[in-house]
Scaffold this active site. Structure first.
Site, PDB file in Angstrom:
ATOM      1  N   ARG A 216       0.830  -1.209   0.000  1.00  0.00           N
ATOM      2  CA  ARG A 216       0.000   0.000   0.000  1.00  0.00           C
ATOM      3  C   ARG A 216       0.866   1.261   0.000  1.00  0.00           C
ATOM      4  O   ARG A 216       0.514   2.269  -0.621  1.00  0.00           O
ATOM      5  CB  ARG A 216      -0.954  -0.021   1.197  1.00  0.00           C
ATOM      6  CG  ARG A 216      -2.068  -1.066   1.059  1.00  0.00           C
ATOM      7  CD  ARG A 216      -3.166  -0.879   2.080  1.00  0.00           C
ATOM      8  NE  ARG A 216      -2.803  -1.339   3.400  1.00  0.00           N
ATOM      9  CZ  ARG A 216      -3.190  -2.493   3.933  1.00  0.00           C
ATOM     10  NH1 ARG A 216      -3.930  -3.344   3.230  1.00  0.00           N
ATOM     11  NH2 ARG A 216      -2.852  -2.826   5.153  1.00  0.00           N
ATOM     12  N   PHE A 232     -12.710  -5.513  -3.517  1.00  0.00           N
ATOM     13  CA  PHE A 232     -12.569  -6.272  -2.269  1.00  0.00           C
ATOM     14  C   PHE A 232     -11.919  -5.343  -1.238  1.00  0.00           C
ATOM     15  O   PHE A 232     -10.948  -5.684  -0.564  1.00  0.00           O
ATOM     16  CB  PHE A 232     -11.721  -7.530  -2.457  1.00  0.00           C
ATOM     17  CG  PHE A 232     -12.172  -8.440  -3.554  1.00  0.00           C
ATOM     18  CD1 PHE A 232     -13.217  -9.340  -3.369  1.00  0.00           C
ATOM     19  CD2 PHE A 232     -11.549  -8.408  -4.791  1.00  0.00           C
ATOM     20  CE1 PHE A 232     -13.627 -10.183  -4.388  1.00  0.00           C
ATOM     21  CE2 PHE A 232     -11.947  -9.248  -5.824  1.00  0.00           C
ATOM     22  CZ  PHE A 232     -12.992 -10.136  -5.623  1.00  0.00           C
ATOM     23  N   ASP A 254     -17.081  -3.645  -2.064  1.00  0.00           N
ATOM     24  CA  ASP A 254     -17.018  -4.729  -1.088  1.00  0.00           C
ATOM     25  C   ASP A 254     -18.409  -5.323  -0.911  1.00  0.00           C
ATOM     26  O   ASP A 254     -19.408  -4.611  -1.013  1.00  0.00           O
ATOM     27  CB  ASP A 254     -16.480  -4.244   0.257  1.00  0.00           C
ATOM     28  CG  ASP A 254     -16.015  -5.403   1.133  1.00  0.00           C
ATOM     29  OD1 ASP A 254     -14.820  -5.760   1.049  1.00  0.00           O
ATOM     30  OD2 ASP A 254     -16.848  -5.970   1.868  1.00  0.00           O
ATOM     31  N   ALA A 283     -18.243  -8.565  -6.006  1.00  0.00           N
ATOM     32  CA  ALA A 283     -17.220  -7.931  -6.842  1.00  0.00           C
ATOM     33  C   ALA A 283     -17.480  -8.151  -8.328  1.00  0.00           C
ATOM     34  O   ALA A 283     -17.394  -7.201  -9.121  1.00  0.00           O
ATOM     35  CB  ALA A 283     -15.844  -8.478  -6.460  1.00  0.00           C
ATOM     36  N   ASP A 303      -7.657  -7.158  -4.547  1.00  0.00           N
ATOM     37  CA  ASP A 303      -7.114  -7.823  -3.356  1.00  0.00           C
ATOM     38  C   ASP A 303      -8.179  -8.737  -2.750  1.00  0.00           C
ATOM     39  O   ASP A 303      -8.759  -8.437  -1.703  1.00  0.00           O
ATOM     40  CB  ASP A 303      -6.653  -6.770  -2.346  1.00  0.00           C
ATOM     41  CG  ASP A 303      -5.994  -7.387  -1.109  1.00  0.00           C
ATOM     42  OD1 ASP A 303      -5.589  -8.565  -1.181  1.00  0.00           O
ATOM     43  OD2 ASP A 303      -5.907  -6.680  -0.085  1.00  0.00           O
ATOM     44  N   CYS A 343      -3.637 -13.648  -1.239  1.00  0.00           N
ATOM     45  CA  CYS A 343      -3.212 -14.156   0.073  1.00  0.00           C
ATOM     46  C   CYS A 343      -3.321 -15.677   0.128  1.00  0.00           C
ATOM     47  O   CYS A 343      -3.303 -16.261   1.207  1.00  0.00           O
ATOM     48  CB  CYS A 343      -4.045 -13.518   1.184  1.00  0.00           C
ATOM     49  SG  CYS A 343      -5.815 -13.847   1.064  1.00  0.00           S
TER      50      CYS A 343
END
Length: 403
Positions: A216, A232, A254, A283, A303, A343
């Protein structure tokens, strides 16, 4: 204190000898050390098939990861010894890394295995600590953990945020509980010059995601004057930090209405609310709607949550990453910046890069990778524990494909 012994099958000590902390149930010699009857969270000596000492582990016979090493010293062991010696030492060591890396007390203080406290996560929000416990062994030590944290940091409050899926794998109950002092519904944090209120009692995980902090910060250097789309978005981490760095406008997407409400609240906290639009919805639906409207953005951030949680999700998960990248690219202006993050530990960085490239190529565009980002110093990766290296963010400049 004399401990019972957990025996490993032949050749099943190699991984832990190289530094890993996990022992799977199928690696245990259940004839010599039957798992049935072992109390969840019990400490046991671990030896290999040749009776050579490996370490001391906290054991849960009900879990696939049935043992997690917490010491490699062949010495008498008790919970009291651990709480009085090893736990404070490891907390202090972890704190030293964070204090060296960050000027303000907002970070992940304990990152499980990488800080030699498997099954324990602690996020620090200034005067407040949020603790997540993911193993029976650490659950048995929760009072000692809270006491050690209070002694080390003198917080105003400690929250046990234990309503996450990892506990179900250990057969542990789900609960959220203030273990010390007082903890408000939302706690303040500062990251990369932006201010937020994190919903630690009702939000995702601990209420915030510190892991993408460095990415970020990298985005901020590209944000000035940019139209930003944050998909997201949760409570607006990527997008609001971009606005604070000078972005022209922000659209957040979101699925959670409460997250969208928090985007507006956090935007107001930073006096950038006049440049924010937030959309509550799935999304994929929101991206298609924006495409139909002919919207274009200079920066698109994708993300998503982990699409690949287990190996069996690999094919479907990679397809999901391709889908959102293809949609996101349709909203990206020529010469714009795509930030594609994941992730999912099971998604290799190179696979994500290939997805970004193929998604762009499919639409007649060229994506050049200008930055690869990962975890910060508060999410250290252990070289012997691949599971600790899970995060990636690919920064790609996307242009029309050269003829």
């Amino acid at each position: 204190m004399s401990l019972a012994t957990l025996y490993l099958n032949p050749q099943k000590d190699r991984r832990v000898k190289r530094g890993h902390l996990w022992i799977y149930s199928n690696e245990v010699d259940t004839k010599r050390s039957p798992l049935k009857g072992i109390e969840p969270g019990a400490a046991m000596r671990v030896v290999n098939a040749r009776d050579q000492f490996i370490g001391v582990a906290l054991v849960n016979p009900a879990s696939l990861i049935c043992a997690r090493l917490i010491s490699r010293q062949d010495a008498p062991f008790s919970a009291a010894d651990f709480a009085a010696n090893l736990l404070p030492q490891r907390l202090q060591s972890a704190l030293g890394v964070r204090d060296a890396a960050f000027s303000e007390p907002y970070y992940r203080l304990i990152f499980g295995d990488s800080d030699f406290l498997p099954g324990l996560v602690v996020d620090r929000f200034g005067d407040y600590l949020v603790v997540q416990i993911a193993s029976a062994g650490m659950e048995n030590l929760r009072a000692e953990i809270v006491e050690a944290l209070v002694t080390l940091l003198s917080p105003k409050g400690v929250l046990l945020a234990n309503e996450h899926s990892a506990r179900s794998l250990e057969g542990l109950p789900l609960y959220t509980e203030v273990a010390y002092g007082e903890v408000p519904e939302q706690v303040p944090l500062i990251e990369n010059g932006a201010h937020f209120l994190a919903p630690v009692r009702t939000g995702q995980k601990t209420g915030w995601f510190y892991d993408h902090r460095m990415a970020r910060a990298q985005l901020q250097s590209w944000a000035k004057g940019a139209r930003v789309l944050d998909v997201f978005s949760y409570i607006g981490g990527w997008g609001i930090e971009a606005l604070v760095a000078g972005a022209e406008s922000l659209v957040c997407v979101d699925a959670s209405q409460s997250a969208v409400d928090a985007v507006y609240a956090n935007a107001a906290l930073n006096s950038v609310e006049d440049r924010v639009e937030a959309i509550a919805g799935k999304a994929i639906d929101a991206l298609k709607q924006l495409i139909a409207q002919g919207r274009q953005f200079d920066v698109v951030v994708l993300d998503p949550p982990a699409f690949i949680k287990r190996r069996k999700d690999q094919q479907a998960g990679e397809a999901a990453y391709r889908h959102i990248n293809e949609l996101g690219l349709q909203l990206l202006a020529d010469g714009g910046l795509l930030v594609s993050a994941s992730c999912s530990m099971h998604l290799a960085e190179q696979t994500l890069i290939e997805i970004v490239h193929a998604s762009a190529w499919k639409r007649g565009r060229d994506a050049r990778i200008i930055q690869r980002m990962g975890q910060g110093a508060d999410h250290p990766t252990h070289p012997a524990i691949v599971e600790t290296n899970y995060l990636k963010a690919i920064f790609a400049r996307v242009t029309t494909r050269p003829s």
